[in-house]
Design an enzyme around this catalytic site. Sequence first.
Site, mmCIF file in Angstrom:
data_model
loop_
_atom_site.group_PDB
_atom_site.id
_atom_site.type_symbol
_atom_site.label_atom_id
_atom_site.label_comp_id
_atom_site.label_asym_id
_atom_site.label_seq_id
_atom_site.Cartn_x
_atom_site.Cartn_y
_atom_site.Cartn_z
ATOM 1 N N LYS A 146 0.833 -1.209 0.000
ATOM 2 C CA LYS A 146 0.000 0.000 0.000
ATOM 3 C C LYS A 146 0.870 1.263 0.000
ATOM 4 C CE LYS A 146 -2.157 -1.076 3.883
ATOM 5 N NZ LYS A 146 -1.554 -2.363 4.226
ATOM 6 N N ARG A 157 -9.497 0.881 8.779
ATOM 7 C CA ARG A 157 -9.168 -0.511 9.069
ATOM 8 C C ARG A 157 -10.301 -1.215 9.813
ATOM 9 N NH1 ARG A 157 -3.207 0.413 8.936
ATOM 10 N NH2 ARG A 157 -2.079 -1.536 9.220
ATOM 11 N N ARG A 161 11.745 -6.877 4.162
ATOM 12 C CA ARG A 161 11.807 -5.443 4.473
ATOM 13 C C ARG A 161 12.677 -5.221 5.708
ATOM 14 N NH1 ARG A 161 6.167 -2.391 4.872
ATOM 15 N NH2 ARG A 161 5.836 -3.358 6.888
ATOM 16 N N ARG A 167 11.367 -1.582 11.640
ATOM 17 C CA ARG A 167 10.087 -1.367 12.323
ATOM 18 C C ARG A 167 9.922 -2.388 13.435
ATOM 19 N NH1 ARG A 167 5.082 -0.368 8.246
ATOM 20 N NH2 ARG A 167 4.058 -1.353 10.013
ATOM 21 N N ARG A 176 -0.850 -8.892 13.243
ATOM 22 C CA ARG A 176 -1.319 -7.915 12.252
ATOM 23 C C ARG A 176 -2.183 -8.585 11.185
ATOM 24 N NH1 ARG A 176 4.364 -5.778 10.806
ATOM 25 N NH2 ARG A 176 3.394 -4.468 9.212
HETATM 26 P P1 AMP Z 1 0.861 0.375 8.997
HETATM 27 O O1 AMP Z 1 2.076 1.223 8.825
HETATM 28 O O2 AMP Z 1 -0.310 0.870 8.187
HETATM 29 O O3 AMP Z 1 1.136 -1.081 8.782
HETATM 30 O O4 AMP Z 1 0.393 0.535 10.514
HETATM 31 C C1 AMP Z 1 1.255 0.148 11.574
HETATM 32 C C2 AMP Z 1 0.447 -0.016 12.862
HETATM 33 O O5 AMP Z 1 -0.177 1.239 13.216
HETATM 34 C C3 AMP Z 1 -0.710 -1.006 12.789
HETATM 35 O O6 AMP Z 1 -0.289 -2.344 13.007
HETATM 36 C C4 AMP Z 1 -1.609 -0.483 13.908
HETATM 37 O O7 AMP Z 1 -1.095 -0.824 15.191
HETATM 38 C C5 AMP Z 1 -1.468 1.013 13.744
HETATM 39 N N1 AMP Z 1 -2.459 1.560 12.785
HETATM 40 C C6 AMP Z 1 -2.198 2.164 11.595
HETATM 41 N N2 AMP Z 1 -3.325 2.552 10.986
HETATM 42 C C7 AMP Z 1 -4.344 2.173 11.807
HETATM 43 C C8 AMP Z 1 -5.761 2.278 11.728
HETATM 44 N N3 AMP Z 1 -6.365 2.835 10.677
HETATM 45 N N4 AMP Z 1 -6.485 1.783 12.773
HETATM 46 C C9 AMP Z 1 -5.907 1.220 13.841
HETATM 47 N N5 AMP Z 1 -4.573 1.077 13.976
HETATM 48 C C10 AMP Z 1 -3.789 1.551 12.964
#
Ligand code: AMP
Length: 192
Positions: A13, A88, A127, A139, A150
């Site tokens: 994404k 989400r 990654r 990360r 996740r």
């Molecule tokens: P990402 O970088 O999009 O993979 O997000 C990393 C982490 O941030 C996720 O595993 C969640 O813990 C949190 N997170 C990001 N976006 C959301 C969202 N829309 N709702 C809830 N938690 C989020």
Amino acid sequence: MNIILLGPPGAGKGTQAQRLVTARSMVQLSTGDMLRAARTSGTEMGKVVADVMDRGDLVTDEIVIGLIREQLETRDAPGGFIFDGFPRTLAQADALAALLDEVGQSLDTVIELQVDDDVLVSRIVGRAEAARAAGQPVRADDNEESLRTRLFAYYKQTAPLIGYYYAKGLHTGIDGMGSIDEVAASAAQALD
Ligand code: AMP
């Protein structure tokens, strides 16, 4: 044009959002990036979400909706917004519709990047290894246990959005397993 990039962790994404920012002057709104920035700058909210994120669970709807609200109220995006990693949950999807309505905008398309689980795992492990090799920070949630959490959160809380947007006539699924260029071409086709 306002779009959502939907898909599990490791689906690409962020990478595809970057491509669209460059190609179409769109503005990327990644709640993951916003939350990581809040952690780095040591805000109260950043401290609250740190453990949840590292575990791989979702932070509360209230927090992420607040972040998106702030962006929609303050940012100008003539080329449109790309929602990356948001919404989400169904509650977030409803909130996004209401927020867009408030600012006189609407959602045009939801692109779902479809990638098999085994490919997701190898991409995320890759990654982390690439970051390590380049001396960059890895990360905290790019490890096997968090990844499992996740993925579970994705299938349980986020995948229902596929049906939600399909019912609204907004969903387009594309094959996310090709090269970055191939996926970008499919995304472009879905948008034109
Ligand atoms: P990402 O970088 O999009 O993979 O997000 C990393 C982490 O941030 C996720 O595993 C969640 O813990 C949190 N997170 C990001 N976006 C959301 C969202 N829309 N709702 C809830 N938690 C989020």
